[in-house]
Design an enzyme around this catalytic site. Structure first.
Site, short mmCIF file in Angstrom:
data_model
loop_
_atom_site.label_atom_id
_atom_site.label_comp_id
_atom_site.label_asym_id
_atom_site.label_seq_id
_atom_site.Cartn_x
_atom_site.Cartn_y
_atom_site.Cartn_z
N SER A 125 0.86 -1.18 0.00
CA SER A 125 0.00 0.00 0.00
C SER A 125 0.90 1.24 0.00
CB SER A 125 -0.89 -0.01 1.25
OG SER A 125 -1.65 1.16 1.33
N SER A 147 -2.41 -7.56 -3.86
CA SER A 147 -2.17 -8.97 -4.24
C SER A 147 -0.87 -9.49 -3.62
CB SER A 147 -2.16 -9.13 -5.77
OG SER A 147 -1.36 -8.17 -6.43
#
Lengths: 185, 185
Positions: B19, B91
């Site tokens: 992130s 992912s």
């Protein structure tokens, strides 16, 4: 990407109807027809989508709605990229189909609802998959048309009277409608 | 539809990374670039997909895997219809990314994995969304890179060193790779 009625415009072709009413048969025939004409086309079958997008969902109204909304979203994404997205899930509830129509049309993408209309006694008699027999014996709770509701469309673009007419007749009717709308050549 | 390296071939451009590592920024820039060149392109952002396909799923490995598999399926369906499908979900697990790569390539569709590689201390310091602060304070269980694993790709097609290079540099690197592969002109 243009949104004119060129041969490259995507649209959503949404089949709805009872199990055994001929949705998949018609959807498959049209898929082959469009492929042979060089169009980009994707058939989103109810079962395939359940496997890939909706594993774990059941057949309550809420779960069916979730499944159908997901099919609707994928169909919209395909269609806005110039693909003819054909769906062939029972999609029994009118409000969800109408919601998907609204969202599709608001995005400038045509939505064509096709009602595969065969009377319940005809599909029960045919019973290709043997499911009606089980449902009528009480072995399948929440089976559309027997123990679960089916709400036919109020204003479908095309009604295919699959209980009475041949597959060829229904396909011809559909192609005629689509070319009349300028969606195919 | 041909599978040659024409400008109409679809492919999957799969971003992975922590992130804040710049996945969405790069994905959005490339989406605009491809659109301006007249390509069909769809950006499947992690958050949008969670809304439409994966509502109710959490952040356990199983739920993350399900979410990422769904993104993979939609990306494959788009790419086989001539669309450049760009994904920008964290992912975090290598085995699922590799599974999606296998299934994509087996269908004859190119799969390009892009590792947005920024060191954890850089993304923690940037902390654009304020999530790392919360995660480090123990308010976000299962936060990738802090309280949940991130497995970098073993052999990504492109590694964008987003901790050190500018967005422009990463975009240029990606475009160069894709045109070198004949995936874009």
């Amino acid at each position: 990407m243009t949104h004119g009625t060129t041969r490259h415009q995507g649209f959503v072709l949404w089949f709805t109807g009872l199990s055994g009413a001929g949705k998949s048969t018609l959807a498959e025939r049209l898929t082959k027809e469009f492929q042979s004409r060089g169009y980009r086309v994707e058939l989103l079958d109810g079962d395939e989508v359940r496997t890939h997008l909706s594993k774990g969902l059941g057949f309550s109204k809420e779960d069916r709605d979730t499944n159908v909304r997901r099919i609707g979203w994928v169909a919209r994404v395909l269609a806005r990229n110039g693909v003819i997205a054909i769906t062939a899930a029972i999609s029994p509830y009118r409000d969800i189909r109408d919601e998907i129509r609204r969202e599709t049309e608001q995005a400038g993408t045509p939505f064509v609802e096709v009602y595969a209309s065969a009377p319940i006694d005809v599909v029960t008699q045919r019973d290709v998959k043997g499911l009606y027999k089980k449902a009528l014996a009480g072995e399948l709770p929440q089976f559309t048309g027997v123990t679960d509701p089916y709400e036919p469309p109020s204003h479908p673009e095309v009604t295919a009277l699959t209980g009475h007419q041949s597959v060829e007749e229904s396909v011809a009717e559909l192609l005629q409608y689509l070319s009349g709308q300028g969606l195919i050549e």
